[in-house]
Scaffold this motif. Structure first.
Motif, short mmCIF file in Angstrom:
data_model
loop_
_atom_site.label_atom_id
_atom_site.label_comp_id
_atom_site.label_asym_id
_atom_site.label_seq_id
_atom_site.Cartn_x
_atom_site.Cartn_y
_atom_site.Cartn_z
N LEU B 55 39.72 -7.30 81.28
CA LEU B 55 40.82 -6.41 81.67
C LEU B 55 40.72 -6.04 83.15
N ARG B 56 39.48 -5.83 83.59
CA ARG B 56 39.29 -5.50 85.01
C ARG B 56 39.71 -6.67 85.90
N SER B 57 39.42 -7.89 85.42
CA SER B 57 39.85 -9.08 86.13
C SER B 57 41.35 -9.07 86.32
N MET B 58 42.05 -8.76 85.21
CA MET B 58 43.51 -8.72 85.28
C MET B 58 43.97 -7.73 86.34
N TYR B 59 43.33 -6.56 86.34
CA TYR B 59 43.72 -5.56 87.32
C TYR B 59 43.38 -6.02 88.74
N LEU B 60 42.14 -6.52 88.92
CA LEU B 60 41.71 -6.91 90.27
C LEU B 60 42.58 -8.01 90.85
N SER B 61 43.15 -8.85 89.97
CA SER B 61 43.98 -9.94 90.47
C SER B 61 45.26 -9.40 91.12
N GLU B 72 42.92 -2.21 96.85
CA GLU B 72 44.26 -1.81 97.25
C GLU B 72 45.27 -2.56 96.40
N PHE B 73 46.09 -1.83 95.65
CA PHE B 73 47.04 -2.46 94.74
C PHE B 73 48.16 -3.14 95.53
N ILE B 74 48.36 -4.45 95.30
CA ILE B 74 49.39 -5.16 96.06
C ILE B 74 50.34 -5.94 95.16
N GLY B 75 50.37 -5.56 93.87
CA GLY B 75 51.30 -6.24 92.97
C GLY B 75 50.97 -7.72 92.83
N LEU B 76 51.99 -8.55 92.92
CA LEU B 76 51.79 -9.98 92.68
C LEU B 76 51.54 -10.77 93.97
N ASP B 77 51.21 -10.05 95.05
CA ASP B 77 51.04 -10.73 96.34
C ASP B 77 50.03 -11.87 96.30
N ASN B 78 48.91 -11.66 95.55
CA ASN B 78 47.90 -12.72 95.46
C ASN B 78 48.49 -14.01 94.89
N PHE B 79 49.30 -13.85 93.84
CA PHE B 79 49.88 -15.04 93.20
C PHE B 79 50.93 -15.67 94.11
N ASP B 80 51.61 -14.80 94.83
CA ASP B 80 52.56 -15.29 95.81
C ASP B 80 51.85 -16.14 96.86
N HIS B 81 50.74 -15.63 97.33
CA HIS B 81 49.95 -16.32 98.33
C HIS B 81 49.42 -17.65 97.78
N LEU B 82 49.02 -17.63 96.48
CA LEU B 82 48.52 -18.86 95.85
C LEU B 82 49.52 -20.00 95.95
N MET B 83 50.79 -19.64 95.75
CA MET B 83 51.84 -20.66 95.74
C MET B 83 51.88 -21.45 97.06
N SER B 84 51.50 -20.79 98.15
CA SER B 84 51.58 -21.48 99.45
C SER B 84 50.18 -21.79 100.00
N ASP B 85 49.16 -21.76 99.12
CA ASP B 85 47.80 -22.05 99.56
C ASP B 85 47.48 -23.51 99.24
N PRO B 86 47.45 -24.38 100.28
CA PRO B 86 47.24 -25.81 100.01
C PRO B 86 45.88 -26.07 99.34
N VAL B 87 44.86 -25.27 99.68
CA VAL B 87 43.55 -25.48 99.06
C VAL B 87 43.62 -25.23 97.55
N TYR B 292 41.73 -11.93 95.45
CA TYR B 292 42.31 -13.28 95.47
C TYR B 292 41.55 -14.21 94.51
N ALA B 293 40.21 -14.08 94.52
CA ALA B 293 39.41 -14.92 93.64
C ALA B 293 39.70 -14.64 92.17
N THR B 294 39.85 -13.38 91.79
CA THR B 294 40.17 -13.09 90.38
C THR B 294 41.57 -13.58 90.03
N ALA B 295 42.47 -13.60 91.02
CA ALA B 295 43.80 -14.16 90.73
C ALA B 295 43.65 -15.63 90.32
N ILE B 296 42.78 -16.37 91.03
CA ILE B 296 42.55 -17.77 90.66
C ILE B 296 41.90 -17.85 89.28
N SER B 297 40.97 -16.91 89.01
CA SER B 297 40.32 -16.94 87.70
C SER B 297 41.33 -16.69 86.58
N MET B 298 42.36 -15.92 86.87
CA MET B 298 43.42 -15.71 85.87
C MET B 298 44.17 -17.02 85.60
#
Lengths: 297, 322
Positions: B55-61, B72-87, B292-298
């Motif tokens: 559950l903490r992973s979900m929140y941290l993502s 710092e809570f940033i909503g879905l920004d991490n996933f947004d960033h993922l979409m344009s992360d070539p790596v 960002y890393a937990t977003a990838i783990s999700m």
């Protein structure tokens, strides 16, 4: 299992082949044998090479044939790993971590496996499926919050913390195996003991636990292997070099002595010895466990 | 997770009946109490070391966090960033390729080996034991050993090719982006084949020999027997092996981390190594980015979840057909 494939599962085929002695059947037999030989050789080759390399003096590693000549065999690399890399210490650390984890997992899995197999209580299915769901949870998805959680609890860099994580994350699968095992035991045993007026814990302890040894043995093997070999958590949660179990130690040895192949091979060989011994000696229980875990369910 | 739901469903009615019977008297209540007590330690472990971290992973993502101060809570920004992360995309494709290759090879090869071994051979137990031994060796040992096998100058593989007069094929297997993935898949196969072979063997033992007898009387060739008896009878076992392979593929970390660290030049970077590097240093070389890393783990978690659900669906449909 050793002789049963020949005796039970496909008895007619070899007999048929022998009886008719048809050239084609013989050829098929020979090809099959050859395939098995090649595959077995491919499986063993790197490991045999590792063993042989660990017995060479450093200066003949990169030249010479596959087998070292008998007069150049030396145990120097083992001596060096034993003293230079402080091997006994890390061996002992690994053994203690593994033993405590296995004991904890077996105790908790036996108790809960029995409950899910033979006791009735509200919400049993939901609880069982929830607990079991963690089998499918990738460890990489929880390693970060686990790291943070251990940090908060002051259990980072502590072998106790690592053991607790091991027990917590591996107990659901062990519980699954024990439940499958307990379900093979007749419930009449429980009912009869109840009629005799035995308490629930006494029934578990005196009646069912003595019969649980084969199932528990399976859990012990799986757990021993998994904990002995675990790398990700140990590498992440422990930092003091002297407290490390074997896997992260081997990882850093490979980094530091990448060209000293005899030393590397000696370390690797020593680290897998207990596992190979346990597996070869308890192979039948292992196979029984696979049948219980993967095939039945 | 859903596997268990689907497979346990047939068992539910008798359980419910027994429970109703149990509720009649005090005995039933004490058994129920014992049930809760016996399960409590495992449930506590689960809550502390699985459920809460997840559950903490979900929140941290949904946060930006370097490990210092508060996330710092940033909503879905991490996933947004993922979409344009070539790596990330490269790592995702590499993960999918690695998973697909491993799943196919590590299902087909062990199945064929098991069928072959099951026909009964002199020294069959020896073959079985030897082929299985790599499966008890840890990922670290496997990775280190195969690093030496693939060594460009003195490695076992290149010297073997040299001995066969194929020295021109010698290659820096792990240093070339175009060979590193196949090389890693081979290591995975070497290690995993024995385990899956044992699982298939256990399944084969459960097939009634009379079925083969009947097929043979009908004049079915060994190939047809395989197609029409072995495969259908092993359907559930095959499903389990495929699922295990897919999930293990998605969460691959150890062997790649040990052998290549995701290199050369990220050619073998998978989601597991990428997120680990982001959180615990090395690849980023900068401050850890736990969010960002937990977003990838999700994403890894969702892949595993989808694989499980698909498997349950396919399995259920297959059961309807047969």
């Amino acid at each position: 299992m050793s002789s049963s494939p020949r005796a039970a599962a496909a008895p007619a085929l070899p007999a048929q082949a022998r009886a008719r002695r048809r050239p084609r059947a013989l050829l098929g037999r020979a090809l099959g044998y050859l395939t098995l030989l090649v595959v077995a050789a491919g499986s063993a080759y790197p490991l045999v090479w590792m063993l042989l390399t660990s017995l060479r003096p450093r200066n003949t590693v990169f030249g010479g044939g596959f087998f070292p000549s008998p007069d150049e065999i030396t145990f120097d690399a083992y001596r060096e790993a034993w003293t230079g890399l402080d091997f006994p210490r890390h061996f002992l650390v690994t053994l203690v971590i593994t033993a405590v984890t296995v004991a904890g997992v077996v105790a908790l899995a036996t108790l809960s496996g029995y409950a899910f197999a033979h006791l009735e209580f509200r919400g049993k299915q939901v609880i069982y499926v929830t607990l079991l769901s963690s089998i499918m949870l990738p460890v990489t998805a929880i390693v970060i919050p686990l790291f943070l959680e251990l940090d908060t609890l002051g259990l980072l860099n502590s072998q106790g913390g690592l053991i607790m994580v091991y027990i917590g994350t591996s107990v659901p699968f062990a519980m699954f195996l024990m439940r499958a095992f307990f379900e093979t035991l007749p419930r009449e045993l429980v009912n009869a003991a109840r009629v005799d007026g035995a308490g629930e814990f006494a029934i578990f302890l005196r009646v069912m636990l003595p019969l649980a040894a084969p199932g528990a043995a399976t859990v012990v093997i799986f757990q021993f292997m998994n904990t002995w070999n675990e790398f990700l958590f140990a590498q992440t949660f422990l930092q003091q070099p002297e407290d490390l179990p074997l896997q992260p130690v081997l990882y850093s040895v490979v980094g530091q002595h990448s060209t000293d192949w005899p030393l590397l091979c000696a370390s690797l060989t020593m680290s897998i010895l207990p596992i190979v011994v346990v597996y070869v000696r308890m192979q039948r229980r292992f196979v029984a466990g696979l049948t219980l875990g993967a095939v039945k369910n | 997770m859903a596997t268990a739901t689907a497979q346990r469903r047939p068992a539910a009615p008798p359980g419910r009946l027994a429970r109703r019977g149990g509720r009649r008297g005090g005995r039933g209540r004490s058994a129920a109490l014992a049930g809760y007590l016996f399960v409590l330690p495992v449930a506590a472990c689960f809550a502390v070391f699985v459920a809460y971290p997840f559950l903490r992973s979900m929140y941290l993502s949904l946060t930006r966090w370097s490990g210092f101060g508060d996330p710092e809570f940033i909503g879905l920004d991490n996933f947004d960033h993922l979409m344009s992360d070539p790596v990330f995309w490269d790592a995702l494709w590499t993960t999918l390729f690695f998973t697909l290759a491993c799943t196919v090879l590590q299902t087909v090869v062990p199945l064929l080996l098991a069928v072959l071994l099951n026909r009964g051979w002199r020294f069959g137990v020896v073959f079985r034991t030897v082929i299985f031994v790599p499966a008890v060796v840890s990922f670290v040992v496997t990775g280190s050993l195969w690093q030496m096998v693939y060594d460009p100058n003195f490695g076992l593989l290149n010297r073997f090719l040299d001995d066969l007069g194929l020295g021109s094929l010698a290659h820096p297997w792990l240093a070339d982006p175009s060979t590193v993935l196949p090389a890693l898949v081979l290591v995975s196969l070497w290690q995993a084949a024995g385990l899956y072979m044992l699982i298939f063997l256990a399944g084969l033992q459960g097939i009634d020999p009379a079925l083969y007898e009947a097929a043979r009387i009908d004049g079915a060739s060994p190939a047809r027997q395989f197609r029409h008896v072995t495969v259908p009878m092993l359907r559930n076992v095959i499903a389990v092996v495929v699922l295990l392979n897919v999930v293990n593929g998605f969460k691959t970390f150890d062997v790649i981390y040990v052998m290549t660290g995701g290199g050369p030049n990220r050619a073998s970077e998978v989601l597991g190594t990428y997120l680990y590097g982001l959180a615990f240093g090395s690849s980023a070389g900068a401050v850890p980015s736990f969010g960002y890393a937990t977003a990838i783990s999700m994403i890894v978690f969702v892949l595993c979840l989808v694989a499980t659900l698909v498997q349950v669906r396919v399995n259920r449909r297959a059961r309807d057909v047969f």
